[in-house]
Design a protein around this motif. Structure first.
Motif, PDB file in Angstrom:
ATOM      1  N   THR A 130     -10.405  12.677  -0.568  1.00 59.98           N
ATOM      2  CA  THR A 130     -10.710  11.415  -1.249  1.00 59.98           C
ATOM      3  C   THR A 130     -12.065  10.898  -0.790  1.00 59.98           C
ATOM      4  OG1 THR A 130      -9.744   9.961   0.441  1.00 59.98           O
ATOM      5  CG2 THR A 130      -8.248  10.810  -1.257  1.00 59.98           C
ATOM      6  N   SER A 131     -12.595   9.939  -1.560  1.00 60.89           N
ATOM      7  CA  SER A 131     -13.819   9.236  -1.165  1.00 60.89           C
ATOM      8  C   SER A 131     -13.880   7.911  -1.911  1.00 60.89           C
ATOM      9  CB  SER A 131     -15.063  10.078  -1.464  1.00 60.89           C
ATOM     10  OG  SER A 131     -15.217  10.267  -2.856  1.00 60.89           O
ATOM     11  N   PHE A 132     -14.911   7.121  -1.624  1.00 63.19           N
ATOM     12  CA  PHE A 132     -15.123   5.821  -2.255  1.00 63.19           C
ATOM     13  C   PHE A 132     -13.948   4.853  -2.046  1.00 63.19           C
ATOM     14  CE2 PHE A 132     -18.426   7.947  -4.855  1.00 63.19           C
ATOM     15  CZ  PHE A 132     -19.438   7.020  -4.714  1.00 63.19           C
ATOM     16  N   LEU A 133     -13.628   4.575  -0.800  1.00 60.28           N
ATOM     17  CA  LEU A 133     -12.628   3.545  -0.500  1.00 60.28           C
ATOM     18  C   LEU A 133     -13.341   2.192  -0.494  1.00 60.28           C
ATOM     19  CD1 LEU A 133      -9.593   3.300   0.299  1.00 60.28           C
ATOM     20  CD2 LEU A 133     -10.371   3.179   2.673  1.00 60.28           C
ATOM     21  N   ASP A 134     -12.921   1.284  -1.368  1.00 65.22           N
ATOM     22  CA  ASP A 134     -13.578  -0.018  -1.484  1.00 65.22           C
ATOM     23  C   ASP A 134     -13.147  -0.978  -0.385  1.00 65.22           C
ATOM     24  OD1 ASP A 134     -14.757   0.845  -3.914  1.00 65.22           O
ATOM     25  OD2 ASP A 134     -12.881   0.399  -4.953  1.00 65.22           O
ATOM     26  N   ASP A 135     -11.877  -0.929  -0.042  1.00 67.36           N
ATOM     27  CA  ASP A 135     -11.343  -1.762   1.034  1.00 67.36           C
ATOM     28  C   ASP A 135     -10.089  -1.079   1.577  1.00 67.36           C
ATOM     29  OD1 ASP A 135      -9.067  -2.772  -0.693  1.00 67.36           O
ATOM     30  OD2 ASP A 135     -10.745  -3.663  -1.773  1.00 67.36           O
ATOM     31  N   GLU A 136      -9.236  -1.799   2.264  1.00 64.19           N
ATOM     32  CA  GLU A 136      -8.044  -1.177   2.849  1.00 64.19           C
ATOM     33  C   GLU A 136      -7.122  -0.621   1.768  1.00 64.19           C
ATOM     34  OE1 GLU A 136      -7.369  -0.723   6.123  1.00 64.19           O
ATOM     35  OE2 GLU A 136      -9.389  -1.495   6.477  1.00 64.19           O
ATOM     36  N   ILE A 137      -6.599   0.561   2.024  1.00 66.86           N
ATOM     37  CA  ILE A 137      -5.626   1.148   1.104  1.00 66.86           C
ATOM     38  C   ILE A 137      -4.371   0.283   1.110  1.00 66.86           C
ATOM     39  CG2 ILE A 137      -4.318   2.627   2.694  1.00 66.86           C
ATOM     40  CD1 ILE A 137      -5.811   3.923  -0.576  1.00 66.86           C
ATOM     41  N   LEU A 138      -3.614   0.281   0.026  1.00 67.61           N
ATOM     42  CA  LEU A 138      -2.382  -0.502  -0.028  1.00 67.61           C
ATOM     43  C   LEU A 138      -1.468  -0.104   1.135  1.00 67.61           C
ATOM     44  CD1 LEU A 138      -1.539  -0.462  -3.839  1.00 67.61           C
ATOM     45  CD2 LEU A 138      -2.038  -2.485  -2.469  1.00 67.61           C
ATOM     46  N   PRO A 139      -0.908  -1.072   1.856  1.00 65.67           N
ATOM     47  CA  PRO A 139      -0.082  -0.779   3.034  1.00 65.67           C
ATOM     48  C   PRO A 139       1.028   0.227   2.774  1.00 65.67           C
ATOM     49  CG  PRO A 139      -0.522  -3.120   2.899  1.00 65.67           C
ATOM     50  CD  PRO A 139      -1.052  -2.526   1.628  1.00 65.67           C
ATOM     51  N   GLU A 140       1.665   0.112   1.614  1.00 68.99           N
ATOM     52  CA  GLU A 140       2.792   1.011   1.315  1.00 68.99           C
ATOM     53  C   GLU A 140       2.334   2.452   1.037  1.00 68.99           C
ATOM     54  OE1 GLU A 140       2.109  -1.427  -2.568  1.00 68.99           O
ATOM     55  OE2 GLU A 140       1.878  -1.675  -0.393  1.00 68.99           O
ATOM     56  N   LEU A 141       1.024   2.637   0.880  1.00 65.29           N
ATOM     57  CA  LEU A 141       0.495   3.977   0.618  1.00 65.29           C
ATOM     58  C   LEU A 141      -0.250   4.558   1.816  1.00 65.29           C
ATOM     59  CD1 LEU A 141      -0.981   3.395  -2.976  1.00 65.29           C
ATOM     60  CD2 LEU A 141       1.261   4.344  -2.385  1.00 65.29           C
TER      61      LEU A 141
END
Length: 283
Positions: free
Chosen positions: A46-57
């Protein structure tokens, strides 16, 4: 002899059909869709994370290699031997991973969510169902779509139906504002939330606007899209201290709303994005 050839071709076809997908996702919203429908075992980067990933994921996400903060290099991309690419459409250019033709010639199937370039919420559902079929998790995709539909129905009732606020959705840049335009799902989300995007008549989903238009429209509220290396606080400071609109009433009265880019993207956060803006518009 012909019979042997036919049997061989049949075997090859079956093997090819069962070939495991080796997907790379180059946007947070497509990554979260794939993880939400249970396709994580077929995602190799993966790439291009804008902010924190959803906690449940997060547990699923942490098991997948992060290739780059932004666009991975061609060398790294092809070193993983991917056969499927999704994410931001801009990744398929000569500057990044190459054109669609080049990617296809190198054995990479490409799918860019149709909802990147439309303001029809239904297109998000169609994208999710496509991914469900592609990754053989169709039932999971259907369940997610039904959940999103119900969530959006609920948050639509949060807005004040007797009032519409003029909204300037500022993304970035100083010489000319990079803004939320009228042809993307973010514009539709603003509308559902009870706002009217001052750049709604533009023909882009995100693009370059102009400060003169912002001054003329005199928005009631400013949505500041939060992502990247320039923080929300820095963007607000620019708008208040150095921008051509520093004297607008909305600026002087701090009518700013922080909305992470992941909540304005056509993915699993769309209902939460509408809810966030609807609540802030009428607090």
């Amino acid at each position: 002899m012909k019979k042997i050839i036919l049997i061989y071709m049949l075997i090859v076809t079956i093997i090819s059909a069962k070939e495991k997908i080796r997907a790379i996702s180059t946007s947070q919203f497509t990554t979260e869709i794939l993880l939400s429908i249970g396709a994580e075992d077929q995602v190799i980067g993966t790439s291009f994370l804008d902010d924190e990933i959803l906690p449940e994921l997060k547990e699923k996400y942490d098991k997948i290699p992060i290739l780059s903060k932004t666009a991975p290099t061609k060398e790294l991309f092809y070193s993983l031997n991917p056969n499927f690419l999704t994410g931001w459409k801009s990744i398929a250019t000569k500057k990044y991973l190459g054109t669609l033709e080049e990617l296809n010639e190198n054995g990479v199937d490409v799918y860019f969510a149709k909802s990147q370039e439309t303001q029809n919420i239904d297109d998000i559902y169609k994208d999710i169902l496509y991914f469900g079929k592609k990754f053989s998790v169709e039932e999971n995709a259907k369940v997610l779509v039904e959940k999103l539909k119900k969530d959006i129905e609920i948050v639509e009732n949060l807005k004040d139906k007797n009032k519409t606020l003029k909204v300037f959705a500022y993304d970035s840049q100083e010489s000319a504002p990079y803004v939320v335009g009228g042809s993307g799902v973010a514009n539709k989300m603003i509308e559902i939330s009870g706002g009217e995007n001052i750049f709604k008549d533009s023909n882009f989903s995100f693009g370059v606007g102009n400060w003169e238009n912002v001054l003329e429209k005199n928005p009631d509220v400013i949505v500041v899209v939060d992502y990247g290396d320039t923080s929300y606080e820095e963007k607000v400071r620019f708008l208040k201290e150095r921008s051509p609109i520093s004297e607008l009433k909305a600026v002087k009265e701090n009518k700013f709303i922080r909305v992470p880019l992941s909540y304005l993207s056509p993915g699993v956060r769309v209902a939460e994005g509408i809810k966030l803006m609807a609540q802030k518009f009428y607090e």
